[in-house]
Structure formats: C-alpha cells, structure tokens
Scaffold this motif. Structure first.
Motif, PDB file in Angstrom:
ATOM      1  N   LEU A 238       0.825  -1.213   0.000  1.00  0.00           N
ATOM      2  CA  LEU A 238       0.000   0.000   0.000  1.00  0.00           C
ATOM      3  C   LEU A 238       0.859   1.263   0.000  1.00  0.00           C
ATOM      4  O   LEU A 238       0.595   2.210  -0.753  1.00  0.00           O
ATOM      5  CB  LEU A 238      -0.938  -0.015   1.205  1.00  0.00           C
ATOM      6  CG  LEU A 238      -1.990  -1.132   1.225  1.00  0.00           C
ATOM      7  CD1 LEU A 238      -2.757  -1.118   2.540  1.00  0.00           C
ATOM      8  CD2 LEU A 238      -2.954  -0.999   0.050  1.00  0.00           C
ATOM      9  N   LEU A 239       1.896   1.286   0.846  1.00  0.00           N
ATOM     10  CA  LEU A 239       2.774   2.452   0.893  1.00  0.00           C
ATOM     11  C   LEU A 239       3.552   2.615  -0.415  1.00  0.00           C
ATOM     12  O   LEU A 239       3.797   3.738  -0.866  1.00  0.00           O
ATOM     13  CB  LEU A 239       3.748   2.325   2.070  1.00  0.00           C
ATOM     14  CG  LEU A 239       3.126   2.459   3.469  1.00  0.00           C
ATOM     15  CD1 LEU A 239       4.191   2.238   4.536  1.00  0.00           C
ATOM     16  CD2 LEU A 239       2.482   3.833   3.637  1.00  0.00           C
ATOM     17  N   ALA A 240       3.921   1.500  -1.020  1.00  0.00           N
ATOM     18  CA  ALA A 240       4.621   1.567  -2.303  1.00  0.00           C
ATOM     19  C   ALA A 240       3.709   2.148  -3.382  1.00  0.00           C
ATOM     20  O   ALA A 240       4.166   2.895  -4.260  1.00  0.00           O
ATOM     21  CB  ALA A 240       5.112   0.177  -2.718  1.00  0.00           C
ATOM     22  N   GLY A 241       2.417   1.803  -3.320  1.00  0.00           N
ATOM     23  CA  GLY A 241       1.474   2.379  -4.268  1.00  0.00           C
ATOM     24  C   GLY A 241       1.391   3.890  -4.132  1.00  0.00           C
ATOM     25  O   GLY A 241       1.406   4.635  -5.118  1.00  0.00           O
ATOM     26  N   ILE A 242       1.323   4.352  -2.880  1.00  0.00           N
ATOM     27  CA  ILE A 242       1.275   5.800  -2.635  1.00  0.00           C
ATOM     28  C   ILE A 242       2.586   6.453  -3.068  1.00  0.00           C
ATOM     29  O   ILE A 242       2.597   7.535  -3.683  1.00  0.00           O
ATOM     30  CB  ILE A 242       0.988   6.067  -1.145  1.00  0.00           C
ATOM     31  CG1 ILE A 242      -0.400   5.542  -0.770  1.00  0.00           C
ATOM     32  CG2 ILE A 242       1.097   7.553  -0.836  1.00  0.00           C
ATOM     33  CD1 ILE A 242      -0.696   5.579   0.710  1.00  0.00           C
ATOM     34  N   THR A 243       3.709   5.784  -2.778  1.00  0.00           N
ATOM     35  CA  THR A 243       5.015   6.316  -3.172  1.00  0.00           C
ATOM     36  C   THR A 243       5.139   6.402  -4.692  1.00  0.00           C
ATOM     37  O   THR A 243       5.621   7.407  -5.236  1.00  0.00           O
ATOM     38  CB  THR A 243       6.145   5.439  -2.604  1.00  0.00           C
ATOM     39  OG1 THR A 243       6.019   5.366  -1.183  1.00  0.00           O
ATOM     40  CG2 THR A 243       7.504   5.984  -2.976  1.00  0.00           C
ATOM     41  N   PRO A 396       4.851 -13.038  -1.289  1.00  0.00           N
ATOM     42  CA  PRO A 396       4.862 -11.621  -0.906  1.00  0.00           C
ATOM     43  C   PRO A 396       5.064 -10.676  -2.086  1.00  0.00           C
ATOM     44  O   PRO A 396       4.487  -9.584  -2.115  1.00  0.00           O
ATOM     45  CB  PRO A 396       6.027 -11.531   0.088  1.00  0.00           C
ATOM     46  CG  PRO A 396       6.824 -12.765  -0.104  1.00  0.00           C
ATOM     47  CD  PRO A 396       5.875 -13.803  -0.557  1.00  0.00           C
ATOM     48  N   LEU A 397       5.850 -11.077  -3.085  1.00  0.00           N
ATOM     49  CA  LEU A 397       6.023 -10.239  -4.268  1.00  0.00           C
ATOM     50  C   LEU A 397       4.704 -10.078  -5.021  1.00  0.00           C
ATOM     51  O   LEU A 397       4.369  -8.986  -5.502  1.00  0.00           O
ATOM     52  CB  LEU A 397       7.082 -10.836  -5.205  1.00  0.00           C
ATOM     53  CG  LEU A 397       8.533 -10.825  -4.723  1.00  0.00           C
ATOM     54  CD1 LEU A 397       9.443 -11.468  -5.749  1.00  0.00           C
ATOM     55  CD2 LEU A 397       8.991  -9.410  -4.420  1.00  0.00           C
ATOM     56  N   MET A 398       3.960 -11.152  -5.119  1.00  0.00           N
ATOM     57  CA  MET A 398       2.657 -11.095  -5.790  1.00  0.00           C
ATOM     58  C   MET A 398       1.716 -10.142  -5.066  1.00  0.00           C
ATOM     59  O   MET A 398       1.084  -9.276  -5.683  1.00  0.00           O
ATOM     60  CB  MET A 398       2.037 -12.495  -5.862  1.00  0.00           C
ATOM     61  CG  MET A 398       2.738 -13.453  -6.788  1.00  0.00           C
ATOM     62  SD  MET A 398       2.061 -15.124  -6.671  1.00  0.00           S
ATOM     63  CE  MET A 398       0.409 -14.879  -7.280  1.00  0.00           C
ATOM     64  N   ILE A 399       1.638 -10.300  -3.748  1.00  0.00           N
ATOM     65  CA  ILE A 399       0.707  -9.491  -2.948  1.00  0.00           C
ATOM     66  C   ILE A 399       1.068  -8.008  -3.045  1.00  0.00           C
ATOM     67  O   ILE A 399       0.224  -7.156  -3.340  1.00  0.00           O
ATOM     68  CB  ILE A 399       0.723  -9.961  -1.483  1.00  0.00           C
ATOM     69  CG1 ILE A 399       0.156 -11.380  -1.374  1.00  0.00           C
ATOM     70  CG2 ILE A 399      -0.070  -8.996  -0.599  1.00  0.00           C
ATOM     71  CD1 ILE A 399       0.389 -12.029  -0.017  1.00  0.00           C
ATOM     72  N   ALA A 400       2.340  -7.690  -2.792  1.00  0.00           N
ATOM     73  CA  ALA A 400       2.757  -6.293  -2.758  1.00  0.00           C
ATOM     74  C   ALA A 400       2.640  -5.635  -4.129  1.00  0.00           C
ATOM     75  O   ALA A 400       2.208  -4.482  -4.238  1.00  0.00           O
ATOM     76  CB  ALA A 400       4.202  -6.198  -2.248  1.00  0.00           C
ATOM     77  N   SER A 401       3.005  -6.342  -5.190  1.00  0.00           N
ATOM     78  CA  SER A 401       2.954  -5.767  -6.534  1.00  0.00           C
ATOM     79  C   SER A 401       1.526  -5.454  -6.951  1.00  0.00           C
ATOM     80  O   SER A 401       1.244  -4.379  -7.497  1.00  0.00           O
ATOM     81  CB  SER A 401       3.591  -6.729  -7.545  1.00  0.00           C
ATOM     82  OG  SER A 401       4.942  -6.958  -7.237  1.00  0.00           O
ATOM     83  N   VAL A 402       0.620  -6.375  -6.692  1.00  0.00           N
ATOM     84  CA  VAL A 402      -0.775  -6.156  -7.065  1.00  0.00           C
ATOM     85  C   VAL A 402      -1.382  -5.007  -6.269  1.00  0.00           C
ATOM     86  O   VAL A 402      -2.084  -4.139  -6.816  1.00  0.00           O
ATOM     87  CB  VAL A 402      -1.595  -7.449  -6.869  1.00  0.00           C
ATOM     88  CG1 VAL A 402      -3.082  -7.167  -7.005  1.00  0.00           C
ATOM     89  CG2 VAL A 402      -1.170  -8.501  -7.885  1.00  0.00           C
TER      90      VAL A 402
END
Length: 562
Positions: A238-243, A396-402
């Motif tokens: 989520l934070l990566a999306g905002i970033t 975790p890569l799948m979850i965070a990327s999506v």
C-alpha cells in the motif's frame, strides 16, 4: 466512471480470496476421496503405481477395466444431460462464452467418472476434475454474491479455475496465465512466446560468459510465511502504491516546470546541476542505484540514513526525469522500493514484530514500487523474483505488486509508459461497450400515424434523409415501417397515390431492437440485416416506439477499443 470498472476494482480482489481458499479445499477433498478409494481397494495410502501390487498381477486389467466401466456409466449420464439441456460443462467453455453458470449435475457426474478412472489406475491426471470442481464451487459462490457487487459469474469461475489449478501444481503465476491465455484467449500472451525465447537466449549468453550470479544477494534467506510478515507485506504494498503515485505526480510537475526552459541543453544542464547539489548531501543518489541496492541489502545503512536517502533519491529522480534526461526508471524505482521496504520492516522490527530478516523486505518494496510506477505488476514480481533467485519471495512479491498497482490505478495516476494508459483506456472502452444498453444510444426517429399519407412519408424521408419511416399508433405503439423505395415504385406503377395512407404499404414484420438489450445484442441484430437503422422499442410486450439505433453509432463506440 472509470473508478468503478469491474475489470480492476477492490471488490474483485476481495472476492478472489475466498474463492481461492474454497477452490483449494475442493481439490483437497477430491484428493481425499481418491485416497479413500485407495484404502478400500488396496488398503494402502501409497500411489497407485505401488498400491496395485497388493493384488495379483492377473487382476490388474480387471481392476482398471472395472473402473473404466463404472466411469463410462457416469460419463454417459453427464453426456445425456448435456444433450438434453444443451449445456456446456467444461469450465473453459463456460468462461470463454461468458455463461452464467457451471452446470452442477453434469460436473458432478463427470467428477464421479474421473474418480472411478483415477481410483482404478487409469493413465490420466487428477487436475482436470479438480479444476472443474473448483470452477463449479466458484460458480456457486458467484451466484451467492449480492447483485449489487455487479460480478459476472464467469469471472468468478475463472478465478476458481485458476485457483484450482494452482492448488494442484503450486504454481499460481502459471495457473493464472493459463486461464487467461486459454479461456480468455488473450492474443498478447501468444505474442509473448518469441519474447520469452529471445529473453532466455540472452540470459543463457550472459551465463556462458560467466555472469551467472543473482543480481541481488538474497538467495540464501527464506521469507517467513506468518501473519506478521504478510501484514508487513500488505503495508509495504500500500505504501509503495502511494510512493509510486507521488513519484509519478512529482515527475509530471517537474516536466511542466522544466518545460519553461526552451533550450534542451540548458534544461538538462539545470536538472543535472540540481541533482549535483543534492549529491553534496549524499553521493548515493547518483546513477541508477544498482550498487546502492546491494549495500542496502547488505545492511550497510542505519534507519536515519535510509530515510534521508529515500527522500533524496525521489527528488533526484524527479529532477533528472523532469528535465528530460534520457534513461529509464526501472533501477531508480527499484532503489526507492528497496529503501521503502527496509525502512518499513525496520520500523516493524522496532515494534517487536517477528518479521525475520528485515533485509528481505527490500525485494518486496522493489517489486511493489516498480509495479506502481510501471503499472505492470506481473513484470515487476517476475523481474524481482528472477533477480534475487529467491523462490520464497513469490507470494509476498505477488501481494505487494498487485496492491501497489491497484493503489496507483484507483488514484487515477497515469503510468510512466503511455502505452499502458492506452491499454487501460481500451480495456475500459471495451468494458463500457459490453455493459452499455441500447437505450444509451437511441436517437429520434421519423414516425407517422397509419392514416397519414404516403406523400407525407416522402416529405419526412426527404427532410430526415432516411430510407424508412416508422409507423406508430396514437398511443405510441410501434406498428411497422414504410420503405421510400416501395412508395416510389408503387406510385410510379399507379398502384397507389400520394394521398394513400401509409398503412397500405406498411411492413409490419420489420426487425427491431429493445432498449434493455446490450450493445453486443444490438451489434448481433445489425449483423443479421443490411440496414443502417433499427427501430428501438421499450419491450416486446408493449412495443412502444422510443427512437432508432444506428449502425454508425455502434461502430463509433466499438472503434474506441478496436
């Protein structure tokens, strides 16, 4: 409007979780039934290749044959029902045809047939019935979902089918791509094949030249699959999306400001100078950041240094890209993601969360920010997976990327690659076309009462430039049409006069469309006739005339995604 597209929304993702869980339980149940049959027939939990030896060799053909016989009876029931009810059972056909439901009876009979075959030792795989039953489970869940969610049952079936296949092979990416490629028929995936071959050849060449190591040294650490780690993964996503969204916005703003400098040399010079000033605070912001990522993963930075470097790198990247410096955003995005991942994980560890190796979260942040900036989550997760050669990072890569990609999409930020935005626009236009109703494209149509003259019909046709004039009664009910060509021919043949009522030349068996039909049904209606316009009625019962639907309006709407 685009904020509610079913093609990509939170509801779909949330529904996918219970569907995936249910599908995995279905496959486990199927395995349990097979194991029970093995116990009954062979008194063993071993695979059929070993369990069959519990019986004398001369009985083996009889056992397999008997199983096939029973399987044939079950299959005959299924085929008989399919012929009588003209239904499609196979989940791929259901998905491809966008049907409303996976048939229950035929799916169960086919599953029983498969159990008989597999349980008796037939040389077939277990994945077919497992996926079919998973798809059936998904279809049932889809029917239970509230209509307000606006979910297509075939989409839920596709989720369940991919989940079932993934449960069998423990290969989530391959399973998802399989369903997308085979069931949805995405031609882009077929075009992907030569790209894969070329990419593999390039990597093999690099390996043969001695460059065989992982780009980033994380292959020896394993990601801990527990609640704390998964929650941290979600937070990073989520934070990566905002970033990523913030980075895209900053770059757009920077380009606008640097656009005031007309001279390209001056523009790039100013950008370089500004970055050079930032380098006074830390030279780690210079370059693409590859070496810095390696040092981040080695744990060479303390938390304050990580935070400062994250802020400086974002500003430096904004200045360089905004000033039109030629280069890519991949590695800068990877560095920003690595910094973000380690920062968040370090803070989590400071709160005494059992996260394991916090440096592993650098890779999760890398994939997430790259997915957010590029809007290509599949590419991002696979790239980081291949660069680290750490298979434990797959989930975790799948979850965070999506999640990161979803955040940027829902915040309506454009991708750094215009072609991605074009793909999204086409997808949304296709969604609109598939979900629009004929009522949304109705235009006024010329209409007369049945007792009005054919002369008036000619006048209306000349004014409106239409070949057909519609005939309605006093209450607005559609009665038929009159053809201007028919009127002209009959007037010249002196069969009628210009004062004759239009009812004498009216065609009461003219094709029509209804306001609640979909655009696709309207398209199919035009495919059956050689007309430019079709009259639109409110419904088949009342047949009240509302206007006309033109072929041109349909083509223009379809052109948006073709």
């Amino acid at each position: 409007m685009s904020g509610s597209k079913h093609a990509l929304n939170w509801t779909t993702l949330i529904i996918a979780v219970p569907v995936g869980c249910a599908a995995s339980l279905v496959t486990l149940g199927f395995r349990g039934v097979i194991e029970l049959i093995n116990q009954l027939l062979f008194g063993s939990d071993a695979e059929i290749t070993a369990a069959m030896h519990r019986w004398p060799w001369f009985t083996w053909p009889l056992l397999v044959g008997a199983g096939g016989l029973i399987a044939g009876y079950f299959l005959r029931f299924a085929v008989s029902i399919e012929k009588q009810e003209t239904v499609k059972t196979d989940y791929l056909e259901v998905i491809n045809a966008r049907l409303d439901v996976v048939p229950t009876k035929t799916s169960l009979f086919r599953a029983l047939s498969s159990i008989a075959s597999i349980g008796s030792g037939a040389s077939i795989g277990k994945e077919g019935p497992m996926v079919q039953l998973s798809a059936l489970c998904g279809s049932m869940l889809g029917r239970l979902a509230p209509t307000s969610l606006n979910l297509k049952n075939s989409d839920v079936v596709a989720m369940a089918a991919a989940a079932g296949l993934s449960s069998v092979y423990h290969a989530p990416l391959a399973s998802a791509i399989f369903v997308a490629e085979i069931a949805f028929g995405i031609s882009a995936l077929q075009r992907l094949i030569p790209l894969i071959v070329a990419s593999a050849a390039a990597v093999m060449t690099m390996w043969s030249l001695g460059f065989r190591n992982a780009l980033y040294p994380l292959a020896d650490s394993a990601f801990r699959m527990d609640i704390s780690s998964l929650l941290m993964t979600v937070v990073i996503g989520l934070l990566a999306g905002i970033t990523g969204w913030l980075l895209i916005k900053l770059i757009a703003r920077s380009k606008k400001l640097f656009g005031c400098v007309r001279s390209l040399p001056l523009r790039l010079g100013a950008g370089g100078f500004a970055v050079g000033l930032l380098a006074l605070l830390s030279t780690d912001i210079l370059g693409n950041g590859y070496e810095v990522i390696v040092r981040v993963m080695a744990g060479d930075y303390l938390l304050p240094g990580l935070v400062l470097l994250l802020l400086l790198k974002m500003v430096a990247t904004t200045l360089s890209v905004g000033s039109n410096a030629v280069g890519g955003l991949f590695t800068p995005s990877l560095l920003i993601g690595a910094l973000l991942g380690v920062i968040v994980a370090t803070l989590g560890a400071a709160l005494h969360l059992p996260l394991g190796d916090t440096l592993l979260y650098a890779a999760i942040g890398m994939a997430a920010v790259l997915a957010a900036v590029s809007q290509a989550p599949l590419m991002a997760m696979l790239m980081v997976l291949e660069m680290t050669l750490n298979s434990s990072l797959l989930f975790p890569l799948m979850i965070a990327s999506v999640l990161a990609s979803m955040v940027v999409y829902r915040l309506q930020a454009a991708s750094t690659y215009p072609v991605v935005s074009t793909h999204f626009s086409r997808s949304e236009a296709k969604f609109d076309f598939d979900n629009m109703l004929v009522a949304e494209l109705i235009i006024p149509g010329a209409a007369l009462q049945p007792n009005e003259s054919v002369g008036q019909a000619l006048a209306v046709s000349s004014l409106k430039r239409e070949r057909y004039v519609y005939v309605i009664n006093a209450s607005g009910q559609f009665l038929g049409v009159v053809s201007i060509h028919d009127i002209s021919r009959k007037v010249l043949a002196q069969e009628i006069t210009l004062d004759s009522p239009v009812s004498v030349v009216m065609d009461d068996n003219f094709p029509v469309a209804y306001q609640n039909q979909s655009m696709r049904e309207g398209w199919e209606a035009f495919a059956r006739v050689t007309l430019e316009r079709l009259p639109v009625l409110n419904n088949p019962q009342e047949r009240r005339f509302l206007g006309a639907l033109t072929k041109t309006s349909l083509i223009q709407k379809a052109q948006e995604f073709l």
